[in-house]
Structure formats: C-alpha cells, structure tokens
Scaffold this motif. Sequence first.
Motif, mmCIF file in Angstrom:
data_model
loop_
_atom_site.group_PDB
_atom_site.id
_atom_site.type_symbol
_atom_site.label_atom_id
_atom_site.label_comp_id
_atom_site.label_asym_id
_atom_site.label_seq_id
_atom_site.Cartn_x
_atom_site.Cartn_y
_atom_site.Cartn_z
ATOM 1 N N THR A 1 91.333 -29.984 -68.680
ATOM 2 C CA THR A 1 91.788 -29.621 -67.337
ATOM 3 C C THR A 1 92.454 -28.249 -67.327
ATOM 4 O O THR A 1 92.897 -27.782 -66.273
ATOM 5 N N SER A 2 92.485 -27.588 -68.482
ATOM 6 C CA SER A 2 93.168 -26.294 -68.562
ATOM 7 C C SER A 2 92.602 -25.201 -67.648
ATOM 8 O O SER A 2 93.341 -24.283 -67.286
ATOM 9 N N PRO A 3 91.301 -25.234 -67.267
ATOM 10 C CA PRO A 3 90.850 -24.221 -66.307
ATOM 11 C C PRO A 3 91.686 -24.210 -65.024
ATOM 12 O O PRO A 3 91.805 -23.157 -64.377
ATOM 13 N N VAL A 4 92.280 -25.349 -64.693
ATOM 14 C CA VAL A 4 93.113 -25.397 -63.484
ATOM 15 C C VAL A 4 94.344 -24.496 -63.645
ATOM 16 O O VAL A 4 94.865 -23.954 -62.667
ATOM 17 N N GLN A 5 94.797 -24.309 -64.889
ATOM 18 C CA GLN A 5 95.891 -23.352 -65.126
ATOM 19 C C GLN A 5 95.510 -21.987 -64.559
ATOM 20 O O GLN A 5 96.271 -21.358 -63.824
ATOM 21 N N ILE A 6 94.315 -21.526 -64.950
ATOM 22 C CA ILE A 6 93.891 -20.178 -64.560
ATOM 23 C C ILE A 6 93.682 -20.104 -63.048
ATOM 24 O O ILE A 6 94.149 -19.166 -62.387
ATOM 25 N N ARG A 7 92.990 -21.093 -62.494
ATOM 26 C CA ARG A 7 92.723 -21.078 -61.054
ATOM 27 C C ARG A 7 94.034 -21.066 -60.258
ATOM 28 O O ARG A 7 94.146 -20.380 -59.244
ATOM 29 N N THR A 8 95.005 -21.826 -60.732
ATOM 30 C CA THR A 8 96.276 -21.883 -60.019
ATOM 31 C C THR A 8 97.041 -20.568 -60.151
ATOM 32 O O THR A 8 97.573 -20.046 -59.164
ATOM 33 N N LEU A 9 97.066 -20.024 -61.376
ATOM 34 C CA LEU A 9 97.784 -18.764 -61.582
ATOM 35 C C LEU A 9 97.155 -17.631 -60.779
ATOM 36 O O LEU A 9 97.839 -16.709 -60.343
#
Lengths: 344, 811
Positions: free
Chosen positions: A175-183
């Motif tokens: 689920t780490s891609p959500v880190q980038i999308r959120t940032l």
Amino acid sequence: MSTTLADLVAQLDAFRDATLAQLAVADSLDALEAVRASSVGRTRGALNDYKAQLPKLAGADKPTFGARFNAVKVELEAAIDARHAALSASAPAAAALDLSMPARRQWRGAKHPVTIVLEEIEGIFRDLGFTIATGPEAEHEWYNFGALNFPPDHPAMDMHDTLYLERGGLLRTHTSPVQIRTLQSYPPPIRIIAPGNVFRRDFFDASHAPMFAQIEGMAVDEGISFVDLKATLANFANRFFGETKTRFRPSFFPFTEPSAEMDVACRICNGAGCATCKQTGWVEILGCGMMHPAVLESAGVDSQKYSGWAFGMGPARMALQRFGIPDIRIQYDSDIAFLEQFAQ
Amino acid sequence: MNASYEWLKAIVPFDYTPEQLRDLITARCCPVDELVRLRADLASVVVGQVVEAGAHPDSDHLWVTKVDAGKGELLDVVCGAPNVKVGAKYPFAAAGTTLPGGLKLEKRKIRGATSNGMLCSARELGLGEEHDGILELNTNLPPGAPFLDAMPVGDTRIVVDVTPNRPDLLSHVGIAREIAAATGGTAALPTLDGATAKVPAAARGDREGSAGPVRVTLEDPEGCPRLTGVFIRGVKVGPSPAWLVERLVAVGSRSINNVVDATNYMLHEVGQPMHAYDAKLLAGPAIVARRARAGETLRTLDGVNRTLDPSMTVIADAERAQGVAGVMGGSTSEVSDATTDIFLEVAYFDPSSIRRTRRALQLSTDASYRFERGVDIEGIPRALERAAQLLIAVAGGSIEGAPIDLYPVPRHALSITIDSARVAKLLGEPVAEPDIATLLAPVGFAVGAFANARASVTVPTWRPDVTQSVDLVEEIARLRGYDSFSNELRPFRRGTVPNSPLAVLTKRVRERCVSAGLLEALSMPFVRGGDDSHVKLANPMAEDEGYLRRDLLETLAKRAEHNLAQRHRDVRLFEIGSVFAPTPAGLPREEMRVAAIVLGHRHPPHWSDTSAPDFDEWDAKGLAELIATAIGGAAQTELRAAPDSSALWEVAIYGEARGVVRRLALDAPVWAPAAFGVEITLVHVSSAPVAPPGQSKLEHPDLGAPTSHFNFKPFPSTPSTFVDVALLVPNDLAVSRVESVIREASGELLESLSLLSEYRGAGIAEGFRSVAWRLTFRHPERTLRDKEVAGRRDKLLRTLEGELGVRQRTT
Ligand SMILES: [Zn+2]
C-alpha cells in the motif's frame, strides 16, 4: 349521511385488529370458538355487518371494498385456524406459552474477520489523529517501486514478486504507493493510514495468499522523529493487544532509513518460546521506519525541512492470530460456517 | 545465511548461549529464523523424570523405576546406575530409539522386570567417556521435552535471514564483527592447521598478467572490476580433514573434496566466493574474463547445458567459456581426483550483471547470492592469500610464480559527512558525539573529529549499503539499540488530509449490508477470462487465473457455489472489492463495487411458521434499493427496467446506470434454491498520476463537503384520509409508469402511494391484471372533505384512462 369507502375500510380494519387481539388472549378452545362465532361466524358473525354495507357504496368503490373485505375474512379465518391448531396441540387446555422455546430470528450479518481487524486498527489510529487515504490497486511501476527508492536490478525486488499487467502497469505489491499519492496531493503535516488489498506472486499456502489486505501508515511534518515512530506504534500495540511488551529491531525496506520491525511478546507462551513464535517469544507485527529522504523528494517534499515515518502491517495475518484461525486460505473460502462465527 | 555457533566462537570469543546469540543478532542486525541442533542423532532422546525407584527383587545393583517421559503414562524402566534419584530428570531413550553408536533399544525383560527404555549416561549419548552413572539434567523443561533443548551439545546452526542490504553478514567474519561490537571483543580469523604457506605479493595489472604458467586477461572490466588468481602446482585431491568437513556440515554444505571444500570454507568464512580450475584442462593455459559470445554454450557443474548471451560475463580459457562468472563453474575444467595443478580464481563481479545473468539462467548459487548483493572488493587479496594457504594445508602443492591481481580502476573508500544535530533531530534523542564514534568504529567505520557538529565518516568497503548520512543514522540507532530510544508519545499537529470519500462510502455501504443480514465474503480477483473484455496479467500464477475480474459477481458466484458444495442451502454473501476493465492503453479502469448474492430462506425458519419462503426477485430488488440508497439517498435512487434480458433491473443513482439486479445461474446441485445477485458501483478509482516524479500538485486541503442532508418534515397535525383504487393494468404496462401518472394527477396532497395487491385470474380479462393501491391524502392545515378526495380520485381515474387507457376494475 352516505358511507364513504374510506370510513368503511377504516372500520373494517379496526374490527380486524380487535378480533386479532381477542384471538391472542383466547387461551382455550371454548374461548376460541366464541371468538370465531362473534367474528366470522355464519350467523352471528360481525363481519357480516360489513358485507351488508356494500350496497351503500358508490358503484366504483364496490370492487375495492369487496377485495378488502375478502382479504380480511381470509386473514381472520387463517388466524383462527392457526390458533386452533396451537391450542389443540398444547393440551391440556389453558397451557401458557412455553417461553423457553426459541425466538423468531433474523439472519445476522457479519463483517469479514479481516475487516473486523482493519476497523479496529483504523479506530486506534483515528484516536491518534490519523485520517484514511486510499489509492488504486492497479498501479504504475513508478508509484510502486521507483518513487519508493527501489533500485532497479536489486535483490530488494525479490521481496516483491510482482504480478504485471499485459498492457503495462502492475498490481501493487504494497500500500506504500498511497504514501506518494498522498504526499503529492496534500501539504504536511500529514497523518494518514491507507488500508487496501495488495498482490504478490505468492502461491497459496497456510500463511501466504496472492492477494491480502495491508494497512499503511505515514506521518510527515517538521521534526518527526524515530521516537515518534516508536511511541505511536508501541501505543498502538498496547491498545490492540492489551498491555504488551514491544521490541523494535533492524530491518530493511528501500523506502525507509532507519528501517525497523516491531515485534510483540507472543500471546501464546507469554514470551517463553513456543511453536507459534518459533521459540523466540516474539511475534512480528509490522515493518516500519523513517521515510527515506529520496521518497519525500520523489513526491516533491523538501526532505531538509520535513521528515516522516511510515509503517505497513498485515491485518490478514493479525486476524489469524486474533481469532486462532489455523490457515489463511479459510479467509478466502467465504464459507457460511466460517463467516457466521463473526456474526456476534 | 547458515552460521555455525562454534565457527563464530572460533573467530570472536563470547559467553552467549545459542539462544542469547540469536537474540543479539536479531536485535542488532537481522532476524534469526531458526536454531538447528546438529546432534540430530540425539533428537529422539527426551527428558525423563524418575517418579518412583525401588530395588530390583532379583538383583542387588539394579533399580526398577517408573519414568515420566511425557507420554501420559508412566513407563517401567530398569536402571543400573547407583545415582538414580526420585524426582530427578535424566536423558531418556525409549524403546525403539537408536543411540549414537548404533545401539537400537528394544523393550525387554531384565531379570524378570520389564524395561521400556533407558536412562542414559554421558557416554551412551556420545558425550564423553564419563560412565559414573546416568546424566542428571538441571532443567525446568517438562518430561518429554527434547533432550537437546535441555542440554545443548554439538554445534548449532544459526539460520540468519540476512536482509538484501547487508552482504557483509553473509559470512562468519561479518557476523562475528557484529558480535565483537556488542561484547567489546575483537574478531580475528582463526589459525588453520598447517596453513602457513608463504604467499608471494601479487603482481598488479590492469588488463593482463600471469599467475605461474597461466595467462590471465581481463576483457570485461565492467562485469568483472577485479580479477585475481593464483597457480598452485602439485596438489593431491582427496578427502578433507575432519575439522573441515565438520565446519561445512555445520552450515549445511556437503563435503566434495579437499580443494572444493577449501573454497567453500572461504565462502562461508569471509563471504568471498572463489573457484578452482584444473589448470591442465585450461586451453592456453589461459583465464579470460570476457562477455559470452552469442550462442556460446557451456555445461555447468550441475550437468546442465546452458546457452549464454553477450550480456553475461564468463570466465574462459583460450578457447571457450569455462564458467559463468560469479554463478557456476563449468564441468570441463572441474577439479577431479586426477587434478594436480590448480588455478584459483578470486574476483569481484558486478552485482546487477550477476543478478541479470542468474535470472536469465534461472540458476541461483551461494556464489551468485553473494556477488549479487556485493562482496568486499578490497578484501579480495586477503581472501586469496588465506584460500591459497588453506588449499595447500589440506591438499598440498605449492604456489608457482606470484598471484595476479587485475584491478584497473581501484575503488576509493566512501566518506560521508555526519551532522550530530541532524542525527538528534531524526532519532528524537541526542546521541553524544563521542558515542557516535564509539558506536560506529567497531563495525569498521572511521569517524573523524567533530567540528561544528559535523564529522567525516569513512565507510568500510564491505558496506555497499551505506551511501548517505541517513544510512549512518540507522547504524547509530541499531548499534545503540532501537529499544534504547524512548516510547514517549509527543504532541503532534493535526493532518491536512481529509478522509478518503471512498473509505467513507465503503464503510457506510458495508454497515448497511451487515445490518441486512449479509455475511462479508472475500474472493480472489483472478478469473479464467480469456477475451478482450478482461484485463490480462502478463505473468499469471495459473492458466485459469490469467485475467482480472470485471464484475464482482464473477468471483462472488464462485463463493456461493463453494457454499452449495458444502451443503449450505441458505447463502447470503456480500463483497466490496475492485473490478478492472481494459482500456486501449495504459492502466485498466478500476472501480470499487459492492455485490451481494442471496439464496435460500428469506428468514431463518421458525418452529411456529407454517411456511418458510425463499428469497425471490423482490428481496433482491429490495436489497439493491437498500444498498443503492446508502450511496445516493432515496431521492436519487431508481430501479428501472434492465436494458437487456441478462438482468432484472438496472440500478440508477443520480440518473446514471450504476448496477444491476439479476437472477444467477449457478453451478448448483438440484436442491439449490433460486439465486439472485446485486452489483453496484461505488466509485471509479483513478490511477492517473497525481503529478510528475519529484513534483506535487497540492489540492486545497479542504475538510470534504458537508454530506447532503434531507429536510425534516413536521409531524402532521391534521388527519389523513385514503382511497383505495383497483385498476386493470395491461401486463405490458409497467406499474411504475402507472404510479408516476397517479402521483402527477393526484397533486401535492398525495402523501403516500402504496401498492396493495396484484391479482390475475377469474374475473380479469386475459392480458390484464388487477392492481390495487391505497392513496393517502393529507392537507397540512385542515381536514380534507370526502368530496375533495372523491374529486381527486375521479380526476385521477380520468387521467389514467386518458393517458394510459387504464380503467378501474369493476368486477
Ligand atoms: Zn510463543
């Protein structure tokens, strides 16, 4: 005064309700027969009176009332018959209801055990100031790997056996891609958790599935530190598992530095060592770490000014532990006999 | 990485038990998966507790005891030891066990008393010559526990799960270095018996040179940045000495012969893979590190013929490839009993090149595993020297000429600036500058003097993972111990990210499904697919899982079928999950959906019921309404005729087709009730990139729009009045159409319209049905007069006849 259909139907309904009420308290066959005679009885039955009103109605109303009349008559007769059957069966006469008999039940729904665990985790993090973010399951390679500091041709890729799509892209391995999308979408301070399904090219066995739930967490702000990471996750562990010992130890993820894994004391042996914890006394719960500066930068965040931490954990395996489920495959069978156990 | 407890102890002294060592390595480096006791011949010996002991009736030196060996019953055991004590625990070998030395115990009678096994002495267990009596165990373990847990004897294999960033831990020296840092001791390579041969200084070169008679050429410095070797003449290939075999067995490796074992020993000790060639079998004799030629073939040591390509580096002789560099040697120049002259190759190969090669060949070896992660390029000369000494010690022979070392572009040790203020900020607690040096030095970092909070740190060449200051922060934290940092929860600022609308909606829909009595299912999204309507996986796990589902009911139906196969008749499932549809280019279109399947009893049958109806179309329609209204609210939800016969209804939300209600044709047994499915789209999940790499596209951090609210209606204070109408409705006229005309014609005073019954049969013309409604009227301010209501009804009936040709039922 002429009789209107509405009045008449209202009276008929009132009569029906009154008769049903009498039936409910008729506790002997004699009493029941009395109710029958006074209601639907051929000679003395009050229902006849309503039929007698029919000619007074306007022609167009007659079939409407007729249908209504018949419906009430059928309903009352059926109710009387059912009561008769019940009273006959419960001889000797005047038997009261046996209140020990089973209730009339409704189907009970249930959330999947993985959802139950996920929602519990979400609730704890909500109290710690986190909101919920989401992202797609079919992802760009850059969001899944490149932005997260995975070097190409590096053994770190072996930890993520990936399912690729024929026309490009992949099924996210975490689920780490959500880190980038959120940032990329919101300015710090950021405190989010991101639950969702992730995919690995792992064949099914007792503890592996090709798709499983993961929950990501991330906090980014000025001055966010390793102590914040440890404190938040230890606080979580104490709330999720009850007062418990935690252990943080080194690990490796390309997108965190320092990287860590958090263990909690094994609930089965209380830390003494058993088969579940491979004799170590500890059970691994999550991977975490301080966000790598390269990850912040790839999302356009100034890594000199801001720092952050992130974690990822697997509610599917936590559900196995929490509910004592021996095999992860049971979670995907969706057998009623399994799911109904969670309809508490 | 398999490490031997005894081997580590030979490199660095320590007092830890294997368990303590496991915990230390886990806390400071990486997790230990397993401890394996290598005295497997003692695996069936257990802890036995003597519960009773009495003198043997027919002997003055034997005891008849009752032993608890954890079997749930006490065993009679005859024992001759003078020291047997009631309550004490001893190693116990039950009848059927084979003891070291090959003695197989059987149940037998000793002077008339039955004995079901043996309480053992140290000598009987192969643990020494002590035979004064049986071995008393000082242990808290219960009877029946493995003896080896109570008394660890023999070597222990420590299975370390080395993370991909730490190639230095793929050797005993590397792990010993970490242990030494914890104990304050020093790690030093042990002296090996007879390994005293003098190794001449290597001849340095760029691209070519010689080792004895062997001409060595480096043609591919990109794939092989450093190539070294030594020529040894006159070796005698044979079995290895016992100590060497024992070391290799301890790490799970097989002894082959003294030459190969020596190279394997070096691999495990210092982490440097190396390869010995039979020099007489090398054409030239020459050794060349070059790219493989297109179509070049090689039979590797595992007996497989492999076709190579120019992306791969090989070690060749003057004529052909003799080994896949860093992966596996070839069989042509394999060391055999006839070998007398050896060329020993010790090299550094480029990690990503090795990774690509071993993936292309699908061949992973202990060597490729280490090269892929990065060996210590500066440690190669020392490894070569020690390997040559060990080889000569175990196989004889002598070095001819000098070793060769081709290293065209020497690496410079990396220096990183560390800022103690930044360390404190990232870790959340200050680490004193002297402590930083004290922590880092024992694992090989050279820390310069601090000035203005900054110091230069030189990274040891065996740590390719440490490239920037944040990597040093991790080193400092792990060497101080992660658990030494506070767990104090500190104040934080509220985040700017609103809850994802998808998460909010999903939760609401899920609650509604659960309250409707449905059970949440979880199914895999992989389907057989097989056409363009489905998204295809490039590397599916199985042929019948080659595509992604396009509809949830595709996979949820399989779950319903599973339940029918389990003989569950009443199935009520729902699932919330993603579906994927192909797009002409790029990522699939992804939607989050909810689906439900119902079949079987509408309610759990009750003993007082005369009938127990099953779910029907109307239940499915109601379920769809229930779910859809959780998305758009009642006012925005419509169930309308499905556009084709594959479905019963189409679910429209905000006027947009968002779902279906359908009958399901399941692969079901004959007794299965009719099944109905509902599927509704919650949201489209965008996978479009938010912003280009390295950039952001900040949205205004709003808190989300307030959810739309409906308006409260005051309770009526006036009475309502109703009329019932029965209409003859043609079969092909939708009731919903009639209802919309009724609503329109009845005006705003119509409070509710409810369908009472549908009737076909006697008295009703063929092609028609009688449908009855109750219309409830209410005026907000006054009581309606009968006449008004009658007037509305008459107007309504005229309108119905005028617009739809529908008449009142008169019979
Ligand atoms: Zn345990």
